[in-house]
Scaffold this motif. Sequence first.
Motif, short mmCIF file in Angstrom:
data_model
loop_
_atom_site.label_atom_id
_atom_site.label_comp_id
_atom_site.label_asym_id
_atom_site.label_seq_id
_atom_site.Cartn_x
_atom_site.Cartn_y
_atom_site.Cartn_z
N ALA A 1 -8.02 -3.54 2.89
CA ALA A 1 -7.71 -2.91 1.61
C ALA A 1 -8.91 -2.25 0.94
O ALA A 1 -10.06 -2.56 1.22
N ALA A 2 -8.57 -1.38 0.01
CA ALA A 2 -9.57 -0.73 -0.83
C ALA A 2 -10.12 -1.74 -1.84
O ALA A 2 -9.39 -2.58 -2.35
N ALA A 3 -11.41 -1.61 -2.13
CA ALA A 3 -12.04 -2.41 -3.19
C ALA A 3 -13.09 -1.53 -3.86
O ALA A 3 -14.29 -1.74 -3.69
N PRO A 4 -12.64 -0.52 -4.61
CA PRO A 4 -13.59 0.45 -5.19
C PRO A 4 -14.46 -0.16 -6.28
O PRO A 4 -14.15 -1.19 -6.88
N GLU A 5 -15.56 0.54 -6.52
CA GLU A 5 -16.46 0.23 -7.62
C GLU A 5 -15.93 0.88 -8.90
O GLU A 5 -15.02 1.73 -8.86
N HIS B 1 -2.66 -4.87 -0.07
CA HIS B 1 -2.90 -4.24 1.23
C HIS B 1 -3.26 -2.78 1.02
O HIS B 1 -2.60 -2.06 0.27
N SER B 2 -4.33 -2.32 1.66
CA SER B 2 -4.74 -0.93 1.70
C SER B 2 -4.86 -0.34 0.29
O SER B 2 -5.69 -0.79 -0.49
N TRP B 3 -4.06 0.67 -0.05
CA TRP B 3 -4.09 1.22 -1.41
C TRP B 3 -3.84 0.12 -2.44
O TRP B 3 -4.35 0.17 -3.56
N GLY B 4 -3.07 -0.87 -2.05
CA GLY B 4 -2.82 -2.00 -2.96
C GLY B 4 -4.10 -2.70 -3.36
O GLY B 4 -4.14 -3.38 -4.39
N GLY B 5 -5.16 -2.55 -2.57
CA GLY B 5 -6.45 -3.10 -2.96
C GLY B 5 -7.00 -2.43 -4.20
O GLY B 5 -7.60 -3.09 -5.07
N SER B 6 -6.82 -1.11 -4.31
CA SER B 6 -7.21 -0.42 -5.54
C SER B 6 -6.42 -0.95 -6.72
O SER B 6 -6.94 -1.16 -7.82
N VAL B 7 -5.12 -1.16 -6.47
CA VAL B 7 -4.24 -1.64 -7.55
C VAL B 7 -4.66 -3.01 -8.04
O VAL B 7 -4.77 -3.24 -9.25
N GLY C 1 0.81 -1.20 0.00
CA GLY C 1 0.00 0.00 0.00
C GLY C 1 0.85 1.25 0.00
O GLY C 1 2.05 1.22 -0.26
N ALA C 2 0.22 2.37 0.31
CA ALA C 2 0.91 3.65 0.35
C ALA C 2 1.87 3.70 1.53
O ALA C 2 1.71 2.98 2.52
#
Length: 270
Positions: free
Chosen positions: A129-133, A105-111, A50-51
Amino acid sequence: MLAFPQIALAALAALPLTLSVLNPAAAPSVATITAPPAGTGVKNIVLVHGAFADGSSWAKVIPLLEAKGYHVTAVQNPLTSLADDVAATKRTIALQNGPVLLVGHSWGGSVITEAGNDAQVAGLVYVAAAAPEAGQTFVDMTQAAAPPLGANSFKPDAAGFLSLTHEGTLNDFAQDLPLAERELIYATQGPWASSAPTKDKISTPAWKTKPSWYIVASEDHMINPDLERMLAKRINATTLVLKSSHVPMLSQPAKVAAFISEAAEKVVVK
């Protein structure tokens, strides 16, 4: 190791600092995954940090997975934009011999939500982690819950990059680690481009078509644990709740490694 900040910055003044609670009537659809033919799991695991971190944030988990016979690679993301981090992750995926379990992990979820569309990726594991739409930025996604306790743990520099404050690192980012480890995280952190969480949007979420697993960190001060639970439910993830700070891979590496290993064993390969 990234976080889900409500970033109180002059550069981000246009963003709302008070997050609204998600309106259930407007909630995005839950992932629907078509079960592929039976497979035998995967041996390649790619870890995405992540970040404020680099691949060494997985240093406690990697030997545990390797001891189980997995081929493990940690990506070194530049943290300059979603596109740059996705490109770095896809280069690492391309180097693997066979299907891949992609962990973020975290921002890595967006990735991994974006990079996970790669045909070589068989499954996704989200760690706090992030899991955006589709069409969401990282910050857009955080508006589904109240601000986390560590919402003001960030500071900008003149070039538009964010860093963790010393107090935020010790008290909110990794509060369940020994002091020496927290100080090391603060000293070695990498800056995160503030435009990445505020401007870079997901195009096609991989979790809509790939099986997913999610670790909720119940003591997370960087991402509201209620948001993590909501994200895990939305992506139809097999879920593990750990009493952990934002960095369970450092505070509870054995449990994180066991969960990743379970996903690697159970993921079916098309």
